[in-house]
Scaffold this motif. Structure first.
Motif, PDB file in Angstrom:
ATOM      1  N   ASP A 173       5.877  -5.504  16.298  1.00  0.00           N
ATOM      2  CA  ASP A 173       4.732  -4.649  16.591  1.00  0.00           C
ATOM      3  C   ASP A 173       3.658  -4.717  15.506  1.00  0.00           C
ATOM      4  O   ASP A 173       2.769  -3.865  15.440  1.00  0.00           O
ATOM      5  CB  ASP A 173       5.186  -3.195  16.761  1.00  0.00           C
ATOM      6  CG  ASP A 173       5.879  -2.637  15.514  1.00  0.00           C
ATOM      7  OD1 ASP A 173       6.171  -3.426  14.588  1.00  0.00           O
ATOM      8  OD2 ASP A 173       6.133  -1.413  15.482  1.00  0.00           O
ATOM      9  N   ALA A 174       3.718  -5.726  14.659  1.00  0.00           N
ATOM     10  CA  ALA A 174       2.735  -5.858  13.584  1.00  0.00           C
ATOM     11  C   ALA A 174       1.322  -6.034  14.151  1.00  0.00           C
ATOM     12  O   ALA A 174       1.133  -6.637  15.210  1.00  0.00           O
ATOM     13  CB  ALA A 174       3.079  -7.052  12.693  1.00  0.00           C
ATOM     14  N   ARG A 175       0.327  -5.527  13.423  1.00  0.00           N
ATOM     15  CA  ARG A 175      -1.058  -5.651  13.857  1.00  0.00           C
ATOM     16  C   ARG A 175      -1.576  -7.077  13.684  1.00  0.00           C
ATOM     17  O   ARG A 175      -2.488  -7.489  14.390  1.00  0.00           O
ATOM     18  CB  ARG A 175      -1.952  -4.696  13.070  1.00  0.00           C
ATOM     19  CG  ARG A 175      -1.746  -3.218  13.379  1.00  0.00           C
ATOM     20  CD  ARG A 175      -2.834  -2.355  12.752  1.00  0.00           C
ATOM     21  NE  ARG A 175      -2.938  -2.557  11.314  1.00  0.00           N
ATOM     22  CZ  ARG A 175      -3.959  -3.150  10.713  1.00  0.00           C
ATOM     23  NH1 ARG A 175      -4.950  -3.654  11.421  1.00  0.00           N
ATOM     24  NH2 ARG A 175      -3.984  -3.282   9.392  1.00  0.00           N
ATOM     25  N   LYS A 176      -1.028  -7.805  12.721  1.00  0.00           N
ATOM     26  CA  LYS A 176      -1.489  -9.157  12.435  1.00  0.00           C
ATOM     27  C   LYS A 176      -0.346 -10.148  12.624  1.00  0.00           C
ATOM     28  O   LYS A 176       0.821  -9.825  12.370  1.00  0.00           O
ATOM     29  CB  LYS A 176      -1.993  -9.259  10.991  1.00  0.00           C
ATOM     30  CG  LYS A 176      -3.224  -8.412  10.683  1.00  0.00           C
ATOM     31  CD  LYS A 176      -4.483  -9.065  11.238  1.00  0.00           C
ATOM     32  CE  LYS A 176      -5.734  -8.336  10.753  1.00  0.00           C
ATOM     33  NZ  LYS A 176      -6.975  -8.992  11.234  1.00  0.00           N
ATOM     34  N   LEU A 192       3.785  -8.886   8.521  1.00  0.00           N
ATOM     35  CA  LEU A 192       3.171  -9.756   9.512  1.00  0.00           C
ATOM     36  C   LEU A 192       4.195 -10.196  10.554  1.00  0.00           C
ATOM     37  O   LEU A 192       5.386 -10.362  10.248  1.00  0.00           O
ATOM     38  CB  LEU A 192       2.586 -11.001   8.852  1.00  0.00           C
ATOM     39  CG  LEU A 192       1.348 -10.828   7.987  1.00  0.00           C
ATOM     40  CD1 LEU A 192       1.137 -12.074   7.136  1.00  0.00           C
ATOM     41  CD2 LEU A 192       0.129 -10.567   8.844  1.00  0.00           C
ATOM     42  N   ARG A 193       3.745 -10.416  11.763  1.00  0.00           N
ATOM     43  CA  ARG A 193       4.556 -11.046  12.797  1.00  0.00           C
ATOM     44  C   ARG A 193       4.384 -12.550  12.654  1.00  0.00           C
ATOM     45  O   ARG A 193       3.285 -13.074  12.823  1.00  0.00           O
ATOM     46  CB  ARG A 193       4.115 -10.585  14.180  1.00  0.00           C
ATOM     47  CG  ARG A 193       4.975 -11.091  15.325  1.00  0.00           C
ATOM     48  CD  ARG A 193       4.406 -10.615  16.652  1.00  0.00           C
ATOM     49  NE  ARG A 193       5.208 -11.074  17.768  1.00  0.00           N
ATOM     50  CZ  ARG A 193       4.841 -10.987  19.052  1.00  0.00           C
ATOM     51  NH1 ARG A 193       3.658 -10.444  19.356  1.00  0.00           N
ATOM     52  NH2 ARG A 193       5.632 -11.440  20.011  1.00  0.00           N
ATOM     53  N   VAL A 225      -0.086 -13.240  21.901  1.00  0.00           N
ATOM     54  CA  VAL A 225      -0.885 -12.962  20.706  1.00  0.00           C
ATOM     55  C   VAL A 225      -2.278 -13.562  20.892  1.00  0.00           C
ATOM     56  O   VAL A 225      -2.408 -14.746  21.195  1.00  0.00           O
ATOM     57  CB  VAL A 225      -0.222 -13.556  19.443  1.00  0.00           C
ATOM     58  CG1 VAL A 225      -1.119 -13.381  18.224  1.00  0.00           C
ATOM     59  CG2 VAL A 225       1.134 -12.910  19.208  1.00  0.00           C
ATOM     60  N   ASP A 271      -7.810 -15.893  12.537  1.00  0.00           N
ATOM     61  CA  ASP A 271      -8.350 -14.906  11.606  1.00  0.00           C
ATOM     62  C   ASP A 271      -8.703 -15.555  10.270  1.00  0.00           C
ATOM     63  O   ASP A 271      -9.840 -15.539   9.833  1.00  0.00           O
ATOM     64  CB  ASP A 271      -7.343 -13.770  11.396  1.00  0.00           C
ATOM     65  CG  ASP A 271      -7.352 -12.781  12.554  1.00  0.00           C
ATOM     66  OD1 ASP A 271      -8.432 -12.550  13.111  1.00  0.00           O
ATOM     67  OD2 ASP A 271      -6.280 -12.257  12.899  1.00  0.00           O
ATOM     68  N   ASP A 292      -3.931  -5.048   4.862  1.00  0.00           N
ATOM     69  CA  ASP A 292      -3.757  -3.616   5.137  1.00  0.00           C
ATOM     70  C   ASP A 292      -4.523  -3.194   6.391  1.00  0.00           C
ATOM     71  O   ASP A 292      -5.499  -3.790   6.765  1.00  0.00           O
ATOM     72  CB  ASP A 292      -4.246  -2.804   3.948  1.00  0.00           C
ATOM     73  CG  ASP A 292      -3.390  -3.101   2.703  1.00  0.00           C
ATOM     74  OD1 ASP A 292      -2.213  -3.457   2.877  1.00  0.00           O
ATOM     75  OD2 ASP A 292      -3.923  -2.966   1.603  1.00  0.00           O
TER      76      ASP A 292
END
Length: 254
Positions: A20-23, A53-54, A93, A120, A254
């Motif tokens: 469930d990581a944001r990045k 991180l995922r 993703v 990114d 972050d």
């Protein structure tokens, strides 16, 4: 072993870190290597998961546990860049940070040129200013994979790649086909189209890559890091490699 399909080929990959990581971050290994040897064994999986991180690491076509066709037409670098995006699609993703080493760095650069909106931050390692040089001897790497014995290879760099391929028990005919695959021309003018935060890393003694600043200068705003005392192969295990990547990341995780 997890798999996804790209261009009809079954490609192996690992996923690690919080789902469930944001990045997210994708790792692309070098020629004749694989996801375990280039990344997991060197502690990258744990380090990336530790940053929240995922993470994803694939075996490129022709390598590791992925499909190994012997047709050079299936190893165009644009197709291998699509494999990265197809992995992201498979995992659901939209965007990810991308780290490639050596061949993986070439693939990462082609991916950034093809669809930079899905990347990114970009880190390319084991490459430098010599990326712009013409091949010293076209087809030499493929022939090094095809000869019966490494003893037949006179060039020390080619012999090192052949020994490594043999140690990893890779399919040498697939590697030869991969080496003959089509290339996207990475000129200085072309690379100026990359508009992602970019880090270029190479060892101070990496004769294959050349100085990283020579490549960084061709990418708007890119930074360069030289790892002291390292050649093309020893840089992979050097602690400063990992430290340089996460120093670059510092402030936007972050």
């Amino acid at each position: 072993m997890a798999q996804f399909t790209s261009d009809g080929l079954a490609l192996a990959y690992d996923e690690f870190g919080p789902a469930d990581a944001r990045k997210a971050m994708v790792l692309v290994h070098g020629f004749s290597s694989n996801r375990y040897e280039n990344w997991k064994r060197m502690g990258w999986y744990d380090a990336i998961a530790g940053k929240g991180l995922r993470g994803f690491a694939l075996d490129c076509r022709g390598h590791g546990e992925s499909a190994k066709p012997h047709d050079p037409a299936l190893y165009d670098r644009a197709a291998m860049a699509r494999d990265v995006f197809n992995l992201l699609d498979h995992a659901g993703v939209e965007r990810a940070h991308l780290l490639g080493f050596s061949m993986g760095a070439h693939i990462a650069l082609v991916a950034a040129l093809a669809d930079g909106r899905r990347i990114d931050h970009l880190v390319v390692a084991g490459v430098g200013g010599r990326i712009f040089d013409p091949p010293r001897e076209p087809g030499a790497m493929a022939r090094a994979m095809e000869v019966a014995s490494p003893d037949e290879i006179s060039d020390p760099m080619l012999k090192s790649f052949r020994h490594f391929a043999d140690e990893q028990k890779e399919d040498r005919l697939a590697l030869a086909a991969c080496s003959r695959g089509g290339r996207t021309e990475l000129t200085r003018d072309a690379l100026m189209a990359i508009r992602r935060p970019t880090l270029v890393i190479a060892g101070a003694r990496d004769q294959l890559a050349g100085p990283p600043q020579g490549l960084a200068d061709a990418i708007a705003g890119a930074k360069a890091v030289t790892i002291p005392g390292c050649d093309h192969f020893s840089m992979i295990s050097h602690g400063l490699f990992k430290a340089s990547v996460f120093d670059f990341f510092d402030g936007w995780l972050d």
